[in-house]
Design a protein around this motif. Structure first.
Motif, PDB file in Angstrom:
ATOM      1  N   ASN A 242      -2.032 -18.635 -17.447  1.00 48.36           N
ATOM      2  CA  ASN A 242      -2.599 -19.086 -16.223  1.00 48.36           C
ATOM      3  C   ASN A 242      -3.928 -17.888 -15.936  1.00 48.36           C
ATOM      4  OD1 ASN A 242      -1.007 -21.203 -15.266  1.00 48.36           O
ATOM      5  ND2 ASN A 242       0.325 -19.229 -14.809  1.00 48.36           N
ATOM      6  N   PRO A 243      -4.804 -18.326 -15.197  1.00 48.43           N
ATOM      7  CA  PRO A 243      -5.611 -16.807 -15.059  1.00 48.43           C
ATOM      8  C   PRO A 243      -5.344 -15.876 -14.172  1.00 48.43           C
ATOM      9  CG  PRO A 243      -6.133 -19.356 -13.519  1.00 48.43           C
ATOM     10  CD  PRO A 243      -5.110 -19.588 -14.052  1.00 48.43           C
ATOM     11  N   HIS A 244      -5.744 -15.123 -14.939  1.00 45.54           N
ATOM     12  CA  HIS A 244      -5.612 -13.137 -13.712  1.00 45.54           C
ATOM     13  C   HIS A 244      -5.524 -13.306 -12.324  1.00 45.54           C
ATOM     14  CE1 HIS A 244      -5.914  -9.032 -14.425  1.00 45.54           C
ATOM     15  NE2 HIS A 244      -4.756  -9.135 -15.029  1.00 45.54           N
ATOM     16  N   SER A 245      -4.640 -12.662 -12.376  1.00 47.72           N
ATOM     17  CA  SER A 245      -4.376 -12.564 -10.812  1.00 47.72           C
ATOM     18  C   SER A 245      -4.386 -11.542  -9.928  1.00 47.72           C
ATOM     19  CB  SER A 245      -2.922 -13.584 -10.214  1.00 47.72           C
ATOM     20  OG  SER A 245      -1.866 -13.188 -10.974  1.00 47.72           O
ATOM     21  N   GLY A 246      -4.949 -10.479 -10.794  1.00 48.20           N
ATOM     22  CA  GLY A 246      -5.742  -9.291 -10.223  1.00 48.20           C
ATOM     23  C   GLY A 246      -6.342  -8.611 -10.881  1.00 48.20           C
ATOM     24  N   MET A 247      -5.952  -7.282 -10.680  1.00 52.18           N
ATOM     25  CA  MET A 247      -7.136  -6.326 -11.236  1.00 52.18           C
ATOM     26  C   MET A 247      -6.294  -5.335 -12.072  1.00 52.18           C
ATOM     27  SD  MET A 247      -9.332  -3.159  -8.806  1.00 52.18           S
ATOM     28  CE  MET A 247     -10.340  -4.638  -8.256  1.00 52.18           C
ATOM     29  N   ASP A 248      -6.960  -4.574 -13.223  1.00 50.00           N
ATOM     30  CA  ASP A 248      -6.420  -4.413 -14.576  1.00 50.00           C
ATOM     31  C   ASP A 248      -7.003  -3.074 -14.109  1.00 50.00           C
ATOM     32  OD1 ASP A 248      -4.625  -5.701 -15.060  1.00 50.00           O
ATOM     33  OD2 ASP A 248      -5.023  -6.353 -16.924  1.00 50.00           O
ATOM     34  N   ILE A 249      -6.181  -1.954 -14.039  1.00 49.66           N
ATOM     35  CA  ILE A 249      -7.000  -0.753 -14.186  1.00 49.66           C
ATOM     36  C   ILE A 249      -6.428   0.214 -14.968  1.00 49.66           C
ATOM     37  CG2 ILE A 249      -7.361   1.526 -12.725  1.00 49.66           C
ATOM     38  CD1 ILE A 249      -7.493  -0.247 -10.436  1.00 49.66           C
ATOM     39  N   ALA A 250      -7.200   0.531 -15.906  1.00 50.85           N
ATOM     40  CA  ALA A 250      -6.811   1.353 -17.463  1.00 50.85           C
ATOM     41  C   ALA A 250      -6.202   3.318 -17.332  1.00 50.85           C
ATOM     42  CB  ALA A 250      -7.379   1.316 -19.055  1.00 50.85           C
ATOM     43  N   ALA A 251      -5.422   3.184 -17.585  1.00 53.68           N
ATOM     44  CA  ALA A 251      -5.288   4.889 -17.424  1.00 53.68           C
ATOM     45  C   ALA A 251      -4.194   5.648 -18.058  1.00 53.68           C
ATOM     46  CB  ALA A 251      -5.042   4.957 -15.844  1.00 53.68           C
ATOM     47  N   ASP A 252      -4.388   6.634 -18.193  1.00 51.12           N
ATOM     48  CA  ASP A 252      -3.804   7.634 -18.970  1.00 51.12           C
ATOM     49  C   ASP A 252      -1.737   7.053 -18.340  1.00 51.12           C
ATOM     50  OD1 ASP A 252      -5.195   8.260 -21.198  1.00 51.12           O
ATOM     51  OD2 ASP A 252      -5.283  10.319 -20.066  1.00 51.12           O
ATOM     52  N   GLU A 253      -0.900   6.959 -19.288  1.00 51.93           N
ATOM     53  CA  GLU A 253       0.701   6.895 -18.758  1.00 51.93           C
ATOM     54  C   GLU A 253       0.969   7.985 -18.532  1.00 51.93           C
ATOM     55  OE1 GLU A 253       4.476   5.036 -20.698  1.00 51.93           O
ATOM     56  OE2 GLU A 253       3.107   5.729 -21.879  1.00 51.93           O
ATOM     57  N   GLY A 254       1.670   7.538 -17.470  1.00 53.47           N
ATOM     58  CA  GLY A 254       1.961   9.204 -16.428  1.00 53.47           C
ATOM     59  C   GLY A 254       1.183   8.709 -15.147  1.00 53.47           C
ATOM     60  N   THR A 255       0.017   8.523 -14.988  1.00 53.93           N
ATOM     61  CA  THR A 255      -1.076   9.199 -14.173  1.00 53.93           C
ATOM     62  C   THR A 255      -0.312   8.668 -12.578  1.00 53.93           C
ATOM     63  OG1 THR A 255      -3.299   8.727 -15.302  1.00 53.93           O
ATOM     64  CG2 THR A 255      -3.674   7.868 -13.364  1.00 53.93           C
ATOM     65  N   PRO A 256      -0.479   9.164 -11.555  1.00 54.19           N
ATOM     66  CA  PRO A 256      -0.240   8.457 -10.687  1.00 54.19           C
ATOM     67  C   PRO A 256      -0.620   7.351  -9.687  1.00 54.19           C
ATOM     68  CG  PRO A 256      -0.301  10.988 -10.590  1.00 54.19           C
ATOM     69  CD  PRO A 256      -1.087  10.316 -11.792  1.00 54.19           C
ATOM     70  N   ILE A 257       0.333   6.159  -9.537  1.00 51.26           N
ATOM     71  CA  ILE A 257       0.032   5.648  -8.369  1.00 51.26           C
ATOM     72  C   ILE A 257      -0.079   5.909  -6.758  1.00 51.26           C
ATOM     73  CG2 ILE A 257       0.329   3.030  -8.067  1.00 51.26           C
ATOM     74  CD1 ILE A 257       1.639   2.506 -11.229  1.00 51.26           C
ATOM     75  N   TYR A 258      -1.274   5.776  -6.751  1.00 48.21           N
ATOM     76  CA  TYR A 258      -0.827   5.454  -4.564  1.00 48.21           C
ATOM     77  C   TYR A 258      -0.961   4.559  -4.334  1.00 48.21           C
ATOM     78  CZ  TYR A 258      -1.994  10.524  -6.198  1.00 48.21           C
ATOM     79  OH  TYR A 258      -2.118  11.567  -7.187  1.00 48.21           O
ATOM     80  N   ALA A 259      -0.395   4.592  -2.774  1.00 49.70           N
ATOM     81  CA  ALA A 259      -0.238   3.558  -1.557  1.00 49.70           C
ATOM     82  C   ALA A 259      -1.515   3.287  -1.425  1.00 49.70           C
ATOM     83  CB  ALA A 259       0.670   3.513  -0.617  1.00 49.70           C
ATOM     84  N   PRO A 260      -2.004   2.186  -1.705  1.00 47.53           N
ATOM     85  CA  PRO A 260      -3.704   2.101  -1.363  1.00 47.53           C
ATOM     86  C   PRO A 260      -3.549   1.860   0.420  1.00 47.53           C
ATOM     87  CG  PRO A 260      -2.967  -0.612  -1.542  1.00 47.53           C
ATOM     88  CD  PRO A 260      -1.552   1.139  -1.797  1.00 47.53           C
ATOM     89  N   ALA A 261      -2.970   1.015   1.129  1.00 47.05           N
ATOM     90  CA  ALA A 261      -3.131   0.452   2.663  1.00 47.05           C
ATOM     91  C   ALA A 261      -1.425   0.852   2.946  1.00 47.05           C
ATOM     92  CB  ALA A 261      -3.274  -0.532   2.327  1.00 47.05           C
ATOM     93  N   PRO A 262      -1.249   1.499   4.145  1.00 40.82           N
ATOM     94  CA  PRO A 262       0.084   1.514   4.851  1.00 40.82           C
ATOM     95  C   PRO A 262       1.563   0.778   4.473  1.00 40.82           C
ATOM     96  CG  PRO A 262      -1.139   1.699   6.859  1.00 40.82           C
ATOM     97  CD  PRO A 262      -1.989   1.649   5.599  1.00 40.82           C
ATOM     98  N   GLY A 263       2.185   0.313   4.294  1.00 41.76           N
ATOM     99  CA  GLY A 263       3.019  -0.628   4.233  1.00 41.76           C
ATOM    100  C   GLY A 263       4.797   0.384   4.157  1.00 41.76           C
TER     101      GLY A 263
END
Length: 276
Positions: A175-196
């Motif tokens: 199947n086609p890629h259904s998102g955006m891949d963002i490469a970063a070092d393991e352990g890099t914090p991931i944040y909510a991009p908007a309220p939810g």
């Protein structure tokens, strides 16, 4: 609170609250009427609800005018499409928009774990169960939240793979890629991009450690391949709250975040929502 309880709660809210699209939003997503894009169409009226391809669509007021904000599937045909509006007086009105062609390029990936390309029978039982669970989450509809369309990137890094790529794993089409891949070092914090509200979390065969975040009115985001998950189902998050860390769980070739946006149960290009 588990996924079933959250989905039931969302269903009750949809039943109890009026159908009228009483949300007023501060910005619109970029309109891109292509497969995998978003159609932003003024309705010219004040409809109570709407639908496209048998899925409920988001209606919102912006700058004194009501808009239908519609996710377009990657497999949508080129040409004229219709969506339906249910008006306050009981009438049903059909509106149109036109989808233009967009060519997505191929991406060939080598996966060393053959089971991640050709799962065995036991794997398929798990995959089918997880797919059904995620599909239920993607159809959630929460009237209590006002969606925010101007989003921050959930992690700082290199966008190593773009949405819509025609993917081949070990030479086999998928199947086609259904998102955006963002490469970063393991352990890099991931944040909510908007309220939810965190709809569900789990560890999945292909997606690894995963979070599904509900932003309201059918706008739902997905975060995959995480190292750690720092929230639980039912957690209310604001923009910039940490929800986890980058990892390389599931089907991956290195540490990164797979981030997808779902609108009316349709995967659309996250780049259309980014403000940074």
């Amino acid at each position: 609170m588990g996924l079933k309880q959250l989905l039931l709660s969302g269903l009750l809210l949809s039943v109890i609250e009026p159908l009228c699209a009483a949300i007023s939003i501060g910005s619109l997503p970029d309109s891109s009427m292509v497969p995998g894009g978003v159609a932003v169409v003024p309705t010219g009226t004040e409809a109570n609800s709407g639908s496209y391809r048998d899925e409920r669509i988001l209606l919102a007021d912006f700058d004194g005018e009501q808009y239908a904000i519609i996710g377009i599937p990657l497999n949508a045909s080129i040409g004229t499409h219709q969506f339906a509006l249910e008006l306050a007086d009981g009438r049903r009105e059909l509106l149109q928009f036109s989808i233009e062609d967009k060519e997505y390029v191929e991406q060939h990936i080598t996966i060393t774990n053959e089971r991640q390309v050709n799962p065995n029978a036991d794997d398929m039982v798990r995959i089918n169960r997880e797919s059904a669970e995620m599909n239920r989450a993607f159809t959630s509809w929460d009237n209590s939240q006002t969606p925010v369309f101007g989003m921050r990137a959930p992690v700082q890094g290199v966008r190593s793979s773009s949405f819509g790529l025609k993917r081949f794993f070990n030479g086999q089409p998928r199947n086609p890629h259904s998102g955006m891949d963002i490469a970063a070092d393991e352990g890099t914090p991931i944040y909510a991009p908007a309220p939810g509200v965190i709809l569900t979390t789990g560890n999945y065969f292909f997606n690894g450690n995963t979070i599904i975040l509900d932003h309201g009115h059918g706008l739902i985001s997905l975060y995959c391949h995480m190292n750690t998950i720092d929230v639980v189902a039912g957690t209310v998050v604001d923009t910039g709250d940490q929800i986890g860390k980058v990892g390389q769980t599931g089907r991956v070739t290195g540490p990164h975040l797979h981030w997808s946006i779902n609108l009316n149960n349709t995967r659309v290009d996250p780049a259309l929502f980014l403000v940074d």
